[in-house]
Design a protein around this motif. Structure first.
Motif, PDB file in Angstrom:
ATOM      1  N   LEU A  44      -2.702  -4.977  -9.797  1.00  0.00           N
ATOM      2  CA  LEU A  44      -2.360  -3.603  -9.428  1.00  0.00           C
ATOM      3  C   LEU A  44      -2.740  -3.292  -7.983  1.00  0.00           C
ATOM      4  CD1 LEU A  44      -2.189  -3.367 -12.583  1.00  0.00           C
ATOM      5  CD2 LEU A  44      -3.098  -1.067 -12.338  1.00  0.00           C
ATOM      6  N   THR A  45      -2.676  -4.285  -7.117  1.00  0.00           N
ATOM      7  CA  THR A  45      -3.157  -4.085  -5.751  1.00  0.00           C
ATOM      8  C   THR A  45      -2.127  -3.452  -4.830  1.00  0.00           C
ATOM      9  OG1 THR A  45      -2.526  -6.366  -5.239  1.00  0.00           O
ATOM     10  CG2 THR A  45      -4.821  -5.967  -5.879  1.00  0.00           C
ATOM     11  N   GLY A  46      -0.880  -3.350  -5.262  1.00  0.00           N
ATOM     12  CA  GLY A  46       0.165  -2.761  -4.428  1.00  0.00           C
ATOM     13  C   GLY A  46       0.825  -1.587  -5.115  1.00  0.00           C
ATOM     14  N   PHE A  47       2.050  -1.281  -4.684  1.00  0.00           N
ATOM     15  CA  PHE A  47       2.817  -0.202  -5.297  1.00  0.00           C
ATOM     16  C   PHE A  47       3.431  -0.667  -6.614  1.00  0.00           C
ATOM     17  CE2 PHE A  47       2.784   0.753  -0.771  1.00  0.00           C
ATOM     18  CZ  PHE A  47       2.402   2.090  -0.769  1.00  0.00           C
ATOM     19  N   SER A  48       3.872  -1.922  -6.658  1.00  0.00           N
ATOM     20  CA  SER A  48       4.384  -2.505  -7.889  1.00  0.00           C
ATOM     21  C   SER A  48       3.422  -3.584  -8.360  1.00  0.00           C
ATOM     22  CB  SER A  48       5.786  -3.091  -7.682  1.00  0.00           C
ATOM     23  OG  SER A  48       5.767  -4.103  -6.696  1.00  0.00           O
ATOM     24  N   VAL A  75       4.251   2.865 -15.659  1.00  0.00           N
ATOM     25  CA  VAL A  75       3.252   2.980 -14.600  1.00  0.00           C
ATOM     26  C   VAL A  75       1.893   2.635 -15.206  1.00  0.00           C
ATOM     27  CG1 VAL A  75       2.077   4.557 -13.015  1.00  0.00           C
ATOM     28  CG2 VAL A  75       4.560   4.704 -13.329  1.00  0.00           C
ATOM     29  N   VAL A  76       1.118   1.803 -14.507  1.00  0.00           N
ATOM     30  CA  VAL A  76      -0.202   1.386 -14.987  1.00  0.00           C
ATOM     31  C   VAL A  76      -1.262   1.915 -14.024  1.00  0.00           C
ATOM     32  CG1 VAL A  76      -1.644  -0.552 -15.701  1.00  0.00           C
ATOM     33  CG2 VAL A  76       0.857  -0.687 -15.963  1.00  0.00           C
ATOM     34  N   GLN A  85      -6.219   2.598  -8.170  1.00  0.00           N
ATOM     35  CA  GLN A  85      -5.113   1.671  -8.370  1.00  0.00           C
ATOM     36  C   GLN A  85      -4.063   2.294  -9.278  1.00  0.00           C
ATOM     37  OE1 GLN A  85      -6.994  -1.876  -9.985  1.00  0.00           O
ATOM     38  NE2 GLN A  85      -6.896  -2.898  -8.000  1.00  0.00           N
ATOM     39  N   ILE A  86      -2.819   2.275  -8.847  1.00  0.00           N
ATOM     40  CA  ILE A  86      -1.704   2.746  -9.666  1.00  0.00           C
ATOM     41  C   ILE A  86      -0.462   1.998  -9.208  1.00  0.00           C
ATOM     42  CG2 ILE A  86      -1.415   4.743  -8.122  1.00  0.00           C
ATOM     43  CD1 ILE A  86      -0.222   6.247 -10.553  1.00  0.00           C
ATOM     44  N   GLN A 104      -7.511   0.034 -18.099  1.00  0.00           N
ATOM     45  CA  GLN A 104      -6.271   0.634 -17.615  1.00  0.00           C
ATOM     46  C   GLN A 104      -5.648   1.537 -18.681  1.00  0.00           C
ATOM     47  OE1 GLN A 104      -4.161  -3.015 -16.935  1.00  0.00           O
ATOM     48  NE2 GLN A 104      -5.075  -3.376 -14.913  1.00  0.00           N
ATOM     49  N   PHE A 105      -4.760   2.413 -18.233  1.00  0.00           N
ATOM     50  CA  PHE A 105      -3.878   3.110 -19.167  1.00  0.00           C
ATOM     51  C   PHE A 105      -2.459   3.066 -18.608  1.00  0.00           C
ATOM     52  CE2 PHE A 105      -5.485   6.609 -16.474  1.00  0.00           C
ATOM     53  CZ  PHE A 105      -4.326   7.320 -16.157  1.00  0.00           C
TER      54      PHE A 105
END
Length: 298
Positions: A44-48, A75-76, A85-86, A104-105
Motif C-alpha cells: 500500500l505504498t502508492g496510490f494503487s 480501497v484498502v 496508507q490508502i 487494514q480495512f
C-alpha cells in the motif's frame, strides 16, 4: 455545495466497509506457496496497490475469512502501523481478489457517486491525510481509534462524475510517467552499482566510511505527534522508512541519505532501509542523516 463540489459523508458513498481478519484467524502456518494473496503494508505504498512480496493462503482459508476479501476497485486503508496508507486495487492487478491484513480495512464505493481512484487521490492530499490521521491514538503502536466507524464519518468534497474522471485521467498519466522515471532510475542504479563494484575490485582507493560521509545524527529534532499537530507546514518530516508528516520548518537543505535505526528498518531481502532525499527537510530521532562528501567521488 461550493464551487461545484458537494460534501458527502463517507458512509453515504460506500456499499461495503469491513475490517481485516483477527490475528488468530490467519497465523504463520496458514501461509502456502500459492493461492489467494494476502496484503501487507508494503503493498500500500502508492496510490494503487502493488503485488510485491505477497504471501498466500488457500482458497478454502480465504473463504473462511469472508469479509476480509478485497477485489479490484476496492480501497484498502491501513488502520494500525504505518498510518496514512490508502490505495485502490487497480483493474490490471495480478489477482482478482486479495485477503487484507489484520492491520487494514477495505472499502467498496458506490462508483456512481465516487470513483475509487478519486477518493484515494483526495486522501493523499495534506487535507485528506489530516482527516485520516485526526483520530490516531497517542500511545503504543500507531493506530486509528474505531477505524471503520470514524472513517465513515469523514467528509469528502466531490465534483461530478465527469470532473472526477478528468482528474483521475490526468493524475493517472502523471503517475505512469513517474513510474517510467522510477524504472529508468532503477536501471541507472544497477549500472552505477556495477561500476561501483568494478572500481572496488580494482582496489585503487580504500576509504574509511567516515571519510565519505558526515554523520548529522546530533542535529535531528524529534517531534512527537502532538508537536507535529501544532507545527503543520510544507516541509517533509521523515521517519525511519518514509515521510511521517509535514511541518513548519526544516533543518537540512540539500541531498541526504537517511539510514533507519529504529522500527522496521530491514527489508525482506535483508538489506537496510535507506532513503535518498533532497531539498528542505526535517528528520526525527529514529532516522540518522548522512551527508555524502561528493568531492571524493568526482
Amino acid at each position: 455545495m461550493t464551487d461545484g463540489l458537494t460534501e458527502y459523508r463517507i458512509v453515504d458513498i460506500i456499499d461495503e466497509i469491513a475490517m481485516g481478519p483477527f490475528g488468530s484467524n490467519i497465523k504463520a502456518e496458514c501461509f502456502v506457496e500459492s493461492g489467494v494473496p494476502v496484503f501487507n503494508g508494503s503493498n500500500l505504498t502508492g496510490f494503487s496497490t502493488n503485488d510485491n512480496a505477497l504471501r498466500f493462503v488457500t482458497a478454502e482459508k480465504a473463504k473462511e475469512l469472508g469479509n476480509a476479501i478485497a477485489k479490484r476497485g476496492d480501497v484498502v486503508v491501513t488502520h494500525r502501523g504505518t498510518l496514512g496508507q490508502i490505495a485502490y486495487i487497480p483493474d490490471d492487478s495480478a489477482y482478482d481478489q486479495y485477503v487484507i491484513s489484520q492491520s487494514q480495512f477495505r472499502v467498496r464505493l458506490n462508483t456512481e457517486i465516487c470513483l475509487p481512484e478519486y477518493l484515494v487521490y483526495y486522501f493523499h492530499t495534506p487535507e485528506g491525510q489530516w482527516k485520516i490521521l485526526s483520530n490516531k491514538t497517542q500511545t503504543g503502536v500507531p493506530a486509528l481509534g474505531r477505524p471503520t466507524s470514524t472513517f465513515k464519518k469523514l467528509i469528502i468534497p466531490l465534483p461530478g462524475s465527469v470532473v472526477q474522471k478528468k482528474v483521475v485521467t490526468l493524475l493517472d498519466s502523471i503517475q505512469r510517467k513517474i513510474g517510467l522515471n522510477n524504472r529508468i532510475n532503477g536501471y541507472l542504479l544497477e549500472l552505477a552499482t556495477i561500476r561501483f563494484e568494478q572500481e572496488l575490485a580494482n582496489g585503487e582507493s580504500v576509504f574509511k566510511f567516515s571519510e565519505l560521509v558526515e554523520l548529522e545524527d546530533s542535529k535531528r529534532v524529534p517531534l512527537n505527534s502532538r508537536d507535529r499537530e501544532t507545527r503543520k507546514g510544507p516541509y517533509p518530516y521523515y521517519g525511519a522508512t518514509s515521510i511521517m508528516d509535514y511541518v513548519d520548518d526544516y533543518l537540512f537543505d540539500g541531498v541526504r541519505v537517511l539510514l533507519g535505526e529504529d522500527g522496521t528498518v530491514i527489508r525482506e531481502d535483508g538489506r537496510p532501509v535507506l532513503q535518498y532525499v533532497w531539498g528542505e527537510v526535517l528528520g526525527q530521532q529514529s532516522c540518522p542523516y548522512l551527508e555524502i562528501k561528493v568531492g571524493l567521488f568526482a
